[in-house]
Design a protein around this motif. Structure first.
Motif, short mmCIF file in Angstrom:
data_model
loop_
_atom_site.label_atom_id
_atom_site.label_comp_id
_atom_site.label_asym_id
_atom_site.label_seq_id
_atom_site.Cartn_x
_atom_site.Cartn_y
_atom_site.Cartn_z
N LEU A 1 32.08 53.16 22.46
CA LEU A 1 33.19 52.23 22.71
C LEU A 1 33.89 52.56 24.03
CD1 LEU A 1 34.71 51.96 19.12
CD2 LEU A 1 33.43 50.19 20.35
N LEU A 2 34.08 53.84 24.30
CA LEU A 2 34.71 54.24 25.56
C LEU A 2 33.83 53.83 26.75
CD1 LEU A 2 36.08 57.81 24.68
CD2 LEU A 2 37.39 55.69 24.98
N ALA A 3 32.52 53.99 26.59
CA ALA A 3 31.61 53.54 27.66
C ALA A 3 31.72 52.03 27.85
CB ALA A 3 30.17 53.93 27.33
N GLY A 4 31.87 51.29 26.75
CA GLY A 4 32.04 49.84 26.84
C GLY A 4 33.32 49.45 27.56
N VAL A 5 34.41 50.17 27.27
CA VAL A 5 35.68 49.92 27.97
C VAL A 5 35.50 50.17 29.46
CG1 VAL A 5 38.05 50.73 28.25
CG2 VAL A 5 37.12 50.39 25.96
N GLY A 6 34.84 51.28 29.79
CA GLY A 6 34.60 51.58 31.20
C GLY A 6 33.73 50.53 31.86
N GLY A 7 32.74 50.04 31.13
CA GLY A 7 31.89 48.99 31.68
C GLY A 7 32.66 47.73 32.02
N LEU A 8 33.59 47.34 31.14
CA LEU A 8 34.41 46.16 31.42
C LEU A 8 35.31 46.38 32.63
CD1 LEU A 8 35.53 44.83 27.91
CD2 LEU A 8 33.88 43.82 29.50
N LEU A 9 35.89 47.57 32.74
CA LEU A 9 36.74 47.87 33.89
C LEU A 9 35.92 47.82 35.19
CD1 LEU A 9 38.85 50.86 32.48
CD2 LEU A 9 39.61 48.50 32.85
N GLY A 10 34.73 48.40 35.16
CA GLY A 10 33.88 48.37 36.33
C GLY A 10 33.44 46.96 36.69
N ASN A 11 33.17 46.15 35.68
CA ASN A 11 32.75 44.78 35.92
C ASN A 11 33.86 43.97 36.57
OD1 ASN A 11 32.60 41.78 34.55
ND2 ASN A 11 30.59 42.54 35.18
N VAL A 12 35.09 44.15 36.08
CA VAL A 12 36.24 43.45 36.68
C VAL A 12 36.39 43.83 38.15
CG1 VAL A 12 38.75 43.26 36.65
CG2 VAL A 12 37.47 43.13 34.51
N THR A 13 36.21 45.12 38.42
CA THR A 13 36.30 45.59 39.80
C THR A 13 35.23 44.94 40.67
OG1 THR A 13 37.18 47.72 39.07
CG2 THR A 13 36.25 47.63 41.28
N VAL B 1 26.75 39.46 40.01
CA VAL B 1 27.41 40.33 39.04
C VAL B 1 27.50 39.60 37.70
CG1 VAL B 1 29.52 41.60 38.49
CG2 VAL B 1 28.74 41.42 40.87
N PRO B 2 27.08 40.21 36.60
CA PRO B 2 27.20 39.55 35.30
C PRO B 2 28.66 39.27 34.97
CG PRO B 2 25.82 41.52 35.16
CD PRO B 2 26.49 41.54 36.50
N GLN B 3 28.91 38.21 34.27
CA GLN B 3 30.27 37.86 33.88
C GLN B 3 30.36 37.86 32.36
OE1 GLN B 3 31.87 34.39 35.70
NE2 GLN B 3 33.76 34.40 34.50
N PRO B 4 31.02 38.86 31.78
CA PRO B 4 31.12 38.93 30.33
C PRO B 4 31.86 37.71 29.77
CG PRO B 4 31.82 40.99 31.35
CD PRO B 4 31.70 39.98 32.45
N ASP B 5 31.46 37.30 28.57
CA ASP B 5 32.16 36.21 27.91
C ASP B 5 33.04 36.75 26.79
OD1 ASP B 5 30.37 36.91 25.94
OD2 ASP B 5 28.99 35.26 26.36
N HIS B 6 33.41 35.90 25.86
CA HIS B 6 34.32 36.29 24.79
C HIS B 6 33.75 37.38 23.89
CE1 HIS B 6 31.57 33.54 22.73
NE2 HIS B 6 31.98 34.10 21.61
N ARG B 7 32.42 37.57 23.94
CA ARG B 7 31.81 38.52 23.03
C ARG B 7 32.15 39.97 23.36
NH1 ARG B 7 25.67 36.51 23.34
NH2 ARG B 7 26.30 36.43 25.54
#
Length: 472
Positions: A354-366, A300-306
Motif C-alpha cells: 500500500l505504501l508503494a502504491g501511495v508513492g506510485g500515485l505521488l510520482g505519477n502526479v509529479t 505518462v499513464p493516467q490513473p482513474d478512479h480505481r
C-alpha cells in the motif's frame, strides 16, 4: 533516457542485492535455537516424513509448513545456514516475476533494472527494517511461517496477470486452487489476509475490472478462496491443530477479555509499524516507479478512479485482517503478541504494498503535472533508497558480532557436549546461548524449559541441566 542514466538504472539493483549478499554471508553464524532444537534431531533420527507427520499429528497441523521445515532440517546445521541465501533468492525471484507480470498486464514500460530494483528494495525493507531482523530473516522456522507465505500469496496472482487465452485462464485458475490449498496448510495468518483481499475483489469486481475480464476474475478469486478454505479445513481438523488449540486454550480467543486484549496489542503493533521511518523507503520506491513509468506510446499513464479505490479498500483489508491475525495469535502468545514481530509479517507485507502504491500515485502526479521536475524527483527518490540501504547495511553489520559471538560459543560448547556424551555421560550441563531474544533451554528465568528435552535428544543423552546463569 540518456545512456548514462540508463546505465545507472541498470546498476541500481546492485545496491539492495549487496545487502542480501552480505546478510547471506552473515548467515554462516546461524546455529540451532528455538524450535530447531526439536526439528533437527527428529529429522536426523527418523527422517523427512517423520517431521512432516509431527507437524500434522502433534504440533499445529501445518503440512506445507512441515514440508518446508523438513527440507532444510534434513541438512542439519548447514541447512539452517544456507536457508537465508536460498530463501532470499527464491523470494526475490517471485517478487521480480510478480513486478514484471504487473507491468505486462498494465502494458506499462519502465527503465531496465527498475523492476528488479523495486522488488529487491521492497524485500530488503520487509526483511531488514524489522524490529528483530534475526527472527524475520535468519531464523528459518520464522521465515517459513511468516516471511515466505505473504510473498507466495502475491506471486500466486502471476498466472492470472499473464493469462490472455482460454488455456491460460484455465491454467491460472487451476494454479490458484493448488496454491490456495498449500497456503491454507502453510500459514493461518496469511490465509486470513488473502481471504480478506479475495472477498473485497469479488465485492468490488465490477468497479475494478473491465467487463470482458470480470467473469475470469470472479472465477479465479472464488477458486483461490475455495483452495484456501479447503487447506485451512485440512489444517484445523488435524490432530496437531487440535493439540495446539487445547494446549493454548484457543477457544478463549473469542472471549470479550481476549478480544479486547488483542485489540490493545494490535493498536500497539500499528503504532510500532506506523512510526518506523524505514518503511518510507517503500514510498520512495513507489515514487520512482510513478515518475518513470510510461505507456507503450511513451505517454505518462493516467490513473482513474480505481487507484484511490484500491488503496482505500486495501487499507480497510489491512486493518481488518491484521486484527483477526492478532486475535488468532493471542491465545498462544498472550500480551507478547504486541512485540512478537514475526507475527506481523503476514499483514506487514500488505502495508508495504500500500505504501508503494501511495508513492506510485505521488510520482505519477509529479510526472503529469510537473514534467520539468521529474528528473529531480527521480534523483531524490533514488537518493532516499540509497540512504535507506546504507542504514540497513549498518543495522545488519551491528547484528553480525552478536551472531558470531553466539556461534563461536555454541561451537565450543557443542564440541564439549559431544565429547562428554561419547564418553558415556547421560546428563549434560547446557549453558543457554541467546541471540536476538531467541528461545533457549531454561530461558526467561526458567519459564521456558521445553527446549531442554530437545537438546537432550540432539546430543543423545537423557537430560540436560542449566549449566550457567546468563542474562536472558
Amino acid at each position: 533516457m540518456p545512456r548514462l542514466a540508463a546505465t545507472g538504472m541498470g546498476l541500481l539493483p546492485l545496491l539492495p542485492l549487496f545487502l542480501f549478499g552480505g546478510a547471506s554471508w552473515f548467515a554462516r553464524w546461524v546455529r540451532p535455537s528455538g524450535d530447531e532444537w526439536c526439528f533437527l534431531p527428529l529429522v536426523r533420527d527418523e527422517g523427512f516424513v517423520a517431521l512432516v507427520d509431527q507437524f500434522y499429528s502433534t504440533d499445529n497441523g501445518r503440512i506445507a509448513n512441515g514440508v518446508l521445515v523438513a527440507s532444510y532440517a534434513t541438512y542439519g546445521v548447514a541447512g539452517q545456514q544456507w536457508y537465508a541465501a536460498i530463501s532470499s533468492l527464491v523470494i526475490l525471484a517471485l517478487l521480480w516475476a510478480w513486478a514484471m507480470a504487473l507491468l505486462r498486464c498494465a502494458q506499462w514500460q519502465v527503465p531496465r533494472g527498475l523492476p528488479l530494483f523495486s522488488a529487491a528494495m521492497l524485500l530488503a525493507v520487509f526483511c531488514f527494517s524489522s524490529v528483530n531482523t534475526y527472527k524475520t530473516f535468519f531464523w528459518p522456522a520464522s521465515s517459513v511461517s511468516h516471511t515466505f507465505p505473504p510473498v507466495l500469496a502475491a506471486a500466486a496472482t502471476i498466472p492470472a496477470l499473464l493469462a490472455t487465452s482460454r488455456r491460460g485462464r484455465t491454467a491460472a485458475t487451476a494454479s490458484a486452487f493448488v496454491l490456495g490449498t498449500v497456503m491454507g496448510t502453510l500459514s493461518e495468518e496469511t490465509s486470513v489476509v488473502a481471504l480478506t483481499l479475495l472477498a473485497l475483489a469479488l465485492l468490488l469486481g465490477p468497479r475494478l475490472f473491465p467487463a470482458g475480464r470480470l467473469t475470469f476474475v470472479r472465477t479465479w478469486c472464488a477458486t483461490a478462496g475455495a483452495g484456501i478454505l479447503i487447506g485451512t479445513t485440512l489444517l484445523l481438523t488435524s490432530p496437531g491443530s487440535h493439540n495446539r488449540r487445547t494446549r493454548h486454550h484457543a477457544d478463549s480467543m473469542f472471549a470479550p477479555e481476549s478480544l479486547s486484549a488483542s485489540l490493545r496489542g494490535y493498536v500497539h503493533i500499528l503504532y510500532t509499524l506506523l512510526t518506523s521511518w524505514q518503511y518510507l523507503g517503500v514510498v520512495a520506491v513507489g515514487v520512482l516507479i510513478g515518475v518513470l513509468v510510461r505507456r507503450a506510446d511513451g505517454r505518462v499513464p493516467q490513473p482513474d478512479h480505481r487507484a484511490p479505490l484500491l488503496l482505500s479498500f486495501g487499507a480497510a483489508a489491512l486493518l481488518l485482517s491484521g486484527y483477526v491475525c492478532t486475535v488468532i495469535a493471542y491465545p498462544a502468545f498472550g500480551p507478547s503478541v504486541a512485540t512478537a514481530n514475526r507475527l506481523w509479517n503476514d499483514f506487514l507485507f500488505l502495508l508495504l504494498l500500500l505504501l508503494a502504491g501511495v508513492g506510485g500515485l505521488l510520482g505519477n502526479v509529479t510526472a503529469r503535472r510537473y514534467r520539468l521536475h521529474v528528473k529531480s524527483v527521480a534523483a531524490g527518490a533514488v537518493l532516499a533508497c540509497v540512504g535507506l540501504t546504507v542504514v540497513l547495511a549498518f543495522s545488519l553489520r551491528a547484528l553480525e558480532p552478536d551472531m558470531r559471538e553466539r556461534a563461536e560459543a555454541w561451537d565450543t560448547q557443542d564440541r564439549l557436549l559431544r565429547h562428554q556424551a561419547a564418553a558415556g555421560a547421560t546428563v549434560l550441563p547446557y549453558t543457554p546461548l541467546v541471540v536476538s531474544k531467541m528461545s533457549e533451554p531454561f530461558g526467561s528465568r526458567g519459564k521456558r524449559p521445553w527446549p531442554a528435552s530437545c537438546v537432550a535428544t540432539y546430543y543423545r543423552v537423557e537430560k540436560v541441566t542449566d549449566g550457567g546463569n546468563v542474562p536472558r
